[in-house]
Every structure is written in structure tokens, then in C-alpha cells.
Write a protein that holds these residues in place. Structure first.
Motif, PDB file in Angstrom:
ATOM      1  N   GLY A   1      40.281  24.524  33.776  1.00 43.55           N
ATOM      2  CA  GLY A   1      40.236  24.720  35.178  1.00 43.55           C
ATOM      3  C   GLY A   1      39.702  23.757  35.785  1.00 43.55           C
ATOM      4  N   TYR A   2      39.916  23.148  37.021  1.00 40.87           N
ATOM      5  CA  TYR A   2      39.349  22.151  37.869  1.00 40.87           C
ATOM      6  C   TYR A   2      38.984  22.714  39.014  1.00 40.87           C
ATOM      7  N   LEU A   3      37.531  22.375  39.335  1.00 41.84           N
ATOM      8  CA  LEU A   3      36.928  23.026  40.663  1.00 41.84           C
ATOM      9  C   LEU A   3      36.345  21.740  41.232  1.00 41.84           C
ATOM     10  N   GLY A   4      36.558  21.485  42.692  1.00 40.32           N
ATOM     11  CA  GLY A   4      35.696  20.711  43.471  1.00 40.32           C
ATOM     12  C   GLY A   4      36.467  19.789  44.383  1.00 40.32           C
ATOM     13  N   LYS A   5      35.775  19.097  45.257  1.00 41.15           N
ATOM     14  CA  LYS A   5      36.321  18.217  46.041  1.00 41.15           C
ATOM     15  C   LYS A   5      35.787  16.806  45.841  1.00 41.15           C
ATOM     16  N   TYR A   6      36.646  15.821  46.048  1.00 44.45           N
ATOM     17  CA  TYR A   6      36.148  14.566  45.979  1.00 44.45           C
ATOM     18  C   TYR A   6      37.023  13.584  47.043  1.00 44.45           C
ATOM     19  N   THR A   7      36.143  12.510  47.799  1.00 42.62           N
ATOM     20  CA  THR A   7      36.915  11.761  48.742  1.00 42.62           C
ATOM     21  C   THR A   7      36.416  10.306  48.118  1.00 42.62           C
ATOM     22  N   ASP A   8      37.781   9.643  48.070  1.00 44.74           N
ATOM     23  CA  ASP A   8      37.742   8.573  47.408  1.00 44.74           C
ATOM     24  C   ASP A   8      38.124   7.352  48.601  1.00 44.74           C
ATOM     25  N   PRO A   9      37.329   6.326  48.576  1.00 49.68           N
ATOM     26  CA  PRO A   9      37.561   5.129  49.838  1.00 49.68           C
ATOM     27  C   PRO A   9      39.145   4.725  49.695  1.00 49.68           C
ATOM     28  N   GLN A  10      39.576   4.582  48.553  1.00 45.49           N
ATOM     29  CA  GLN A  10      40.972   4.029  48.580  1.00 45.49           C
ATOM     30  C   GLN A  10      41.964   5.018  48.559  1.00 45.49           C
ATOM     31  N   PHE A  11      41.664   6.312  47.787  1.00 45.57           N
ATOM     32  CA  PHE A  11      42.793   7.178  47.763  1.00 45.57           C
ATOM     33  C   PHE A  11      42.786   8.491  48.590  1.00 45.57           C
ATOM     34  N   GLY A  12      41.705   8.566  49.258  1.00 50.35           N
ATOM     35  CA  GLY A  12      41.344   9.662  50.254  1.00 50.35           C
ATOM     36  C   GLY A  12      40.948  11.076  49.487  1.00 50.35           C
ATOM     37  N   SER A  13      40.972  12.194  50.218  1.00 53.38           N
ATOM     38  CA  SER A  13      40.511  13.299  49.726  1.00 53.38           C
ATOM     39  C   SER A  13      41.284  13.848  48.732  1.00 53.38           C
ATOM     40  N   PHE A  14      40.530  14.587  47.770  1.00 57.01           N
ATOM     41  CA  PHE A  14      41.445  15.265  46.630  1.00 57.01           C
ATOM     42  C   PHE A  14      40.585  16.760  46.514  1.00 57.01           C
ATOM     43  N   GLU A  15      41.088  17.743  46.199  1.00 56.83           N
ATOM     44  CA  GLU A  15      40.427  19.033  46.197  1.00 56.83           C
ATOM     45  C   GLU A  15      41.245  19.973  45.107  1.00 56.83           C
ATOM     46  N   ALA A  16      40.562  20.592  44.227  1.00 56.20           N
ATOM     47  CA  ALA A  16      40.894  21.407  43.053  1.00 56.20           C
ATOM     48  C   ALA A  16      40.399  22.574  43.178  1.00 56.20           C
ATOM     49  N   ASP A  17      41.257  23.518  42.791  1.00 55.65           N
ATOM     50  CA  ASP A  17      40.837  24.976  42.541  1.00 55.65           C
ATOM     51  C   ASP A  17      41.556  25.758  41.744  1.00 55.65           C
ATOM     52  N   PHE A  18      41.459  26.995  41.267  1.00 52.90           N
ATOM     53  CA  PHE A  18      42.371  27.485  40.065  1.00 52.90           C
ATOM     54  C   PHE A  18      42.122  29.156  40.251  1.00 52.90           C
ATOM     55  N   LEU A  19      43.209  29.509  39.832  1.00 56.83           N
ATOM     56  CA  LEU A  19      43.469  30.874  39.450  1.00 56.83           C
ATOM     57  C   LEU A  19      43.396  31.469  37.989  1.00 56.83           C
ATOM     58  N   THR A  20      42.971  32.400  37.760  1.00 59.84           N
ATOM     59  CA  THR A  20      43.138  32.760  36.145  1.00 59.84           C
ATOM     60  C   THR A  20      42.896  34.172  36.021  1.00 59.84           C
ATOM     61  N   GLN A  21      43.684  34.813  34.645  1.00 59.42           N
ATOM     62  CA  GLN A  21      43.436  35.985  34.418  1.00 59.42           C
ATOM     63  C   GLN A  21      42.299  35.898  33.443  1.00 59.42           C
ATOM     64  N   LEU A  22      41.803  37.271  33.049  1.00 67.07           N
ATOM     65  CA  LEU A  22      40.879  37.465  32.005  1.00 67.07           C
ATOM     66  C   LEU A  22      41.376  38.434  31.109  1.00 67.07           C
ATOM     67  N   THR A  23      41.105  38.417  30.034  1.00 66.55           N
ATOM     68  CA  THR A  23      41.722  39.506  28.805  1.00 66.55           C
ATOM     69  C   THR A  23      40.583  39.492  27.618  1.00 66.55           C
ATOM     70  N   CYS A  24      41.001  40.578  26.817  1.00 66.49           N
ATOM     71  CA  CYS A  24      40.234  40.970  25.840  1.00 66.49           C
ATOM     72  C   CYS A  24      41.116  41.215  24.592  1.00 66.49           C
ATOM     73  N   THR A  25      40.436  41.303  23.336  1.00 61.68           N
ATOM     74  CA  THR A  25      41.367  41.386  22.189  1.00 61.68           C
ATOM     75  C   THR A  25      41.956  42.619  21.981  1.00 61.68           C
ATOM     76  N   ASP A  26      43.122  42.817  21.164  1.00 65.56           N
ATOM     77  CA  ASP A  26      43.586  44.039  21.021  1.00 65.56           C
ATOM     78  C   ASP A  26      42.799  45.014  20.625  1.00 65.56           C
ATOM     79  N   GLN A  27      41.886  44.711  19.775  1.00 66.42           N
ATOM     80  CA  GLN A  27      41.016  45.632  19.018  1.00 66.42           C
ATOM     81  C   GLN A  27      39.754  45.871  19.944  1.00 66.42           C
ATOM     82  N   PHE A  28      39.503  45.391  21.088  1.00 69.67           N
ATOM     83  CA  PHE A  28      38.371  45.571  21.797  1.00 69.67           C
ATOM     84  C   PHE A  28      38.017  47.150  22.079  1.00 69.67           C
ATOM     85  N   GLU A  29      36.616  47.189  22.014  1.00 71.19           N
ATOM     86  CA  GLU A  29      36.371  48.530  22.393  1.00 71.19           C
ATOM     87  C   GLU A  29      34.818  48.527  22.937  1.00 71.19           C
ATOM     88  N   PHE A  30      34.439  49.248  23.891  1.00 64.77           N
ATOM     89  CA  PHE A  30      33.105  49.512  24.300  1.00 64.77           C
ATOM     90  C   PHE A  30      32.604  50.666  23.124  1.00 64.77           C
TER      91      PHE A  30
END
Length: 479
Positions: free
Chosen positions: A62-91
Motif C-alpha cells: 500500500g502507498y500513502l502520502g503526498k509529494y510535489t516535485d518541481p518538474q512533475f507536479g503533485s502526486f498523491e497516494a492512498d489505498f483501500l484494503t480488506q483484512l482477514t484471518c486464517t480459516d482456523q482462527f479462534e479467539f
């Protein structure tokens, strides 16, 4: 034997033996070398900068942040993600300490919960102050919808900005509150940790109990109850994190037991017949089996750069590519009675004159692929075939990328585009130069080619007003 032909022929074999086939335009077999003459010719190749647009980025990073470059201008990165557990997971509810041990129906609560963003690298300013926000998704990231893996995904379709906020956190790429000796240790893994609502963590514990009682798979029930998170940078221009892992950690208190399962009693002075307890943690993570979707945005600066005709640019991630127009029709007509021995194409780079403090490096590897096949190449996780797709590494010594023999590309294109016995003289095969990252297994076998999603750029000689030269060596019957 005519010795000058012999030595020229031998030289061609040595130079181009890396290609295990000799592609023929006008000859079906190689005649006696006394009758063969080698020739060399160059053809003009036009190149142009093109907007990369959204790229296919199926990745666990996943990429996260902002960056403004004098030559290439502004770039921004954010992301979405799912979270999971193992099939055998137990509390471990049989060992968990209940809120009220005397109650007939036991309930359990977490002692703490957090979402941890682990990263091994970053681009930009290490001490730049940034702030991130984490939102809960209210809609599934459906696996069957491959558009989820393109970098123009619209996060607003998956979360509620008014009601979905989980947490905010200020951070910097380097945490000076941690001693330098620890940060430089081999086991240290930088992390941005944000608090996760305890009420929701408790809901997951309760969901596990319900699922267990009803004979349902908790992993599936968790995916329905918690669809994932969206992470964005609200403040701070100058740093982009490359996040390797995302963990939701839920901590809770359990009894300490011996090998027979009996609760261990405290033996310290001042304690009498008191159960021993300790804190443990359950983890839900982002893995390759769930969707992690990156969104990249650039400002209009790239559109302006794509119009420049004096040279071409390659900018990652999802910024600028270079389009290459190969004069296949012209070659087919001029060399129709000859045999191609080698076709070489080199891209020379300009020396960099960095403007910004944190300069972007040149892409290590470029993929040369047909424009019409580019999206399919990445979606299907294809490898190069050295027919319609090729790799070249950047050479700092020569400051160039060289595709040493693309003969099979030329002959394949000619054969596919023949009309009425000949290829149209004005036909050009459109190719694209794409920055990529490659992965090899332990035996050095190539196993994966992905879009390069790290900030980087290279300025190449060429452009619509400055043609490149395609170097061709061919053989023909001498008269």
C-alpha cells in the motif's frame, strides 16, 4: 570462399547468438555462404511521451502520502484494503478472562486494539510531519471486479466520509522518539500505529462466539461484518510510505495454564490462590488473498509534459510512459528479399540535473510491450516471450536501455500485417516502454513482472522532432 563475406557472417553469428532463431523475410533457408552478403541499415523510429493513465496494480503493498516535485507536479497516494484471518482462527474463549467471572453467560472485552501500518521504505523527507485518516468501508471490494486493481479506483464509492472515520494519526517516516540504536537494529520494523475503537473490537469477539455457537465460519462472518479500511493522507507534502503489511491487532486478557490446561496460580509474596493472567493478541491482516487497491492521482503538470516534442519522459508510478513507433511497413518493403539477422534498439538517457532535494532515481527495468497488449500483460501476470515483449535494464555506464535483438518482434508484426502479399508501407507497430519491477525465484527464474509503483523518472532522447535509429543487420544473396 570470399573471406570478407565469411568473416562478416561469422561476426553476425557471434554478435547475435543470444537469439536462438534466425527470422527470414525473403529466404526460406540459408544458402552457401559464398553467395551471402551481410548488410547494415538504420531506420527512423519516432517516440512520444504518453500519459500512463490508470495502471493495473494488484499488489499487497500500500502507498500513502503526498509529494510535489518541481518538474512533475503533485502526486498523491492512498489505498483501500480488506483484512482477514486464517480459516482456523479462534479467539481462545475458554482461556479468556470474562468481564464478570461469576455471570452465567460469559462476556469478554478487549484491553486494547490498533491498526498497524508496517513499512520498510519511504520516499521523500524522513521528518516531514504528516497526518493520516482511517475510514471503515461500507461496501465490499468485490474480487470479481478487476477494475478494483486499477489506480483510478474511486474510494468515495466504498466509504462514508461523514460517519466512517475510525481514527486519525500524526506521523513522520522516521520516529525520533525511538532511539537510533533501535531504529538501526536488524529486527526493527517501522510502523504507524493508530487506535482502533474498542467497542468494535468487542463486537468481533462477540461475533466469534455467535459464529461458533451457530456452526458458521468466523472468517466469512468477519468479512461480512468488517469490509475493510480506506487510508488517506490529510496533511503533509513530501513523504510517501511503502506499506508492506496492515495488521488489526486486538489484545485481551487470558488465564495462564499449564500443560494439562489447569490455571496457574500466582506464587509471589502477597498473593493467595489468585489466577495468573497475561495479555495476548489476535491479528487480522491484509494478505494476497484479499483486495488491496491503490489510488494514485497526479495534477495537470503531466498533461503538459506529455506535449513536449524534443524528448520523451518516463515517470512512475502511473505517470508517463514512452510510446515507440516501429517502421515495420518500411522495413518489410525495403528488406523483402533479405533475411533479418538482428534488430537493435537503444534508448539513450539525458544526464539528470536534480532540482528537488529528494531526487527520483531512474527506473531499473523497462518493459517493451505492444501497446494493444499492455493491459492484458499485467492483468494476466504474463512473462516476457522475447517476441512481443522484452526487458532491458538501465546501464549507468552507458546511460541507456538497450533491447539488443527484437528481430522476432519485427518479423511477427510483418507476418500478421501482410495484405495482398505485402505489408502496407506506412504501417507502424506501436510499442510502449513501461517501468516495471521484476521478481525471481531462488533459482533465478523470472516469476513476476509488475508495474513499478515507486517514484522515479528518466528523460530519454527522442521525441517527435528527434528520431531514433533502429539498427538492422541483414543477409542477402550476393550477385
Amino acid at each position: 570462399m570470399k573471406m570478407n563475406y565469411f568473416w562478416a557472417f561469422l561476426l553476425a553469428i557471434v554478435l547475435f547468438s543470444c537469439d536462438d532463431t534466425t527470422d527470414t523475410l525473403g529466404l526460406s533457408m540459408m544458402p552457401d555462404t559464398d553467395n551471402i552478403a551481410l548488410g547494415a541499415q538504420t531506420f527512423d523510429v519516432t517516440t512520444e511521451t504518453m500519459l500512463a493513465g490508470p495502471v493495473y496494480a494488484k499488489t499487497s503493498m500500500g502507498y500513502l502520502g503526498k509529494y510535489t516535485d518541481p518538474q512533475f507536479g503533485s502526486f498523491e497516494a492512498d489505498f483501500l484494503t480488506q483484512l482477514t484471518c486464517t480459516d482456523q482462527f479462534e479467539f481462545p474463549v475458554k482461556r479468556m478472562v470474562p468481564v464478570d467471572p461469576s455471570a452465567s453467560e460469559k462476556t469478554f472485552e478487549a484491553t486494547s486494539a490498533s491498526i498497524n501500518f508496517y513499512y520498510t521504505s519511504y520516499f521523500g523527507d524522513s521528518l516531514n510531519t504528516c497526518k493520516l485518516s482511517v475510514y471503515e468501508l461500507n461496501k465490499d471490494l468485490v474480487k470479481q471486479n478487476q477494475s478494483n486493481y486499477y489506480t483510478n479506483i474511486d474510494p468515495t464509492q466504498y466509504y462514508d466520509s461523514a460517519n466512517g472515520l475510525i481514527a486519525k494519526k500524526a506521523y513522520s517516516a522516521v520516529d525520533l522518539s525511538i532511539s537510533e540504536s533501535i531504529r538501526n537494529g536488524s529486527t526493527f520494523f517501522p510502523v504507524v500505529s493508530v487506535n482502533f475503537p474498542l467497542a468494535k473490537a468487542n463486537q468481533f469477539i462477540k461475533l466469534f462466539q455467535t459464529s461458533k455457537a451457530e456452526g458458521k465460519n468466523f472468517k466469512d462472518e468477519f468479512a461480512k461484518a468488517f469490509k475493510g479500511i480506506y487510508v488517506k493522507c490529510d496533511h503533509g507534502d513530501g513523504t510517501v510510505l511503502s506499506i508492506d503489511q496492515v495488521h488489526l491487532n486486538i489484545s485481551f486478557k487470558v488465564y495462564a495454564v499449564d500443560s494439562l490446561g489447569n490455571v496457574i496460580k500466582r506464587t509471589q509474596t502477597g498473593y493467595t490462590n489468585v489466577d495468573s493472567t497475561y495479555i495476548t493478541t489476535a491479528t487480522f491482516g491484509s494478505t494476497k488473498e484479499v483486495i488491496q487497491a491503490n489510488r494514485f492521482t497526479n495534477d495537470q503538470t503531466l498533461e503538459e509534459l506529455a506535449l513536449i516534442k524534443d524528448y520523451t519522459l518516463i515517470k512512475s508510478p502511473a505517470g508517463l510512459f514512452t510510446k515507440v513507433n516501429l517502421p515495420v511497413g518500411e522495413m518489410a518493403n525495403k528488406l523483402k528479399n533479405d533475411t533479418l539477422n538482428s534488430v537493435k534498439l537503444s534508448f539513450n538517457a539525458y544526464n539528470k540535473s536534480e532540482v528537488s532535494k529528494f531526487g527520483m532515481s531512474a527506473p531499473k527495468t523497462l518493459l517493451l510491450v505492444r501497446a494493444k497488449d499492455m493491459n492484458k500483460f499485467f492483468e494476466d501476470n504474463l512473462l516476457i516471450d522475447n517476441i512481443t515483449s522484452f526487458l532491458a535494464n538501465y546501464s549507468s555506464a552507458s546511460n541507456q536501455y538497450t533491447f539488443s535483438n527484437i528481430t522476432r518482434l519485427i518479423t511477427t508484426s510483418m507476418n500478421e500485417n501482410k495484405s495482398a502479399g505485402s505489408v502496407p508501407a506506412d504501417f507502424k507497430e506501436e510499442m510502449v516502454l513501461v517501468p516495471v519491477t521484476v521478481t525471481y525465484d531462488s533459482s533465478n527464474n523470472l516469476i513476476s513482472i509488475r508495474h513499478d509503483l515507486k517514484p522515479g523518472y528518466i528523460k530519454l532522447k527522442g521525441g517527435k522532432d528527434n528520431k531514433l535509429k533502429l539498427e538492422v543487420i541483414y543477409s542477402s544473396l550476393s550477385k
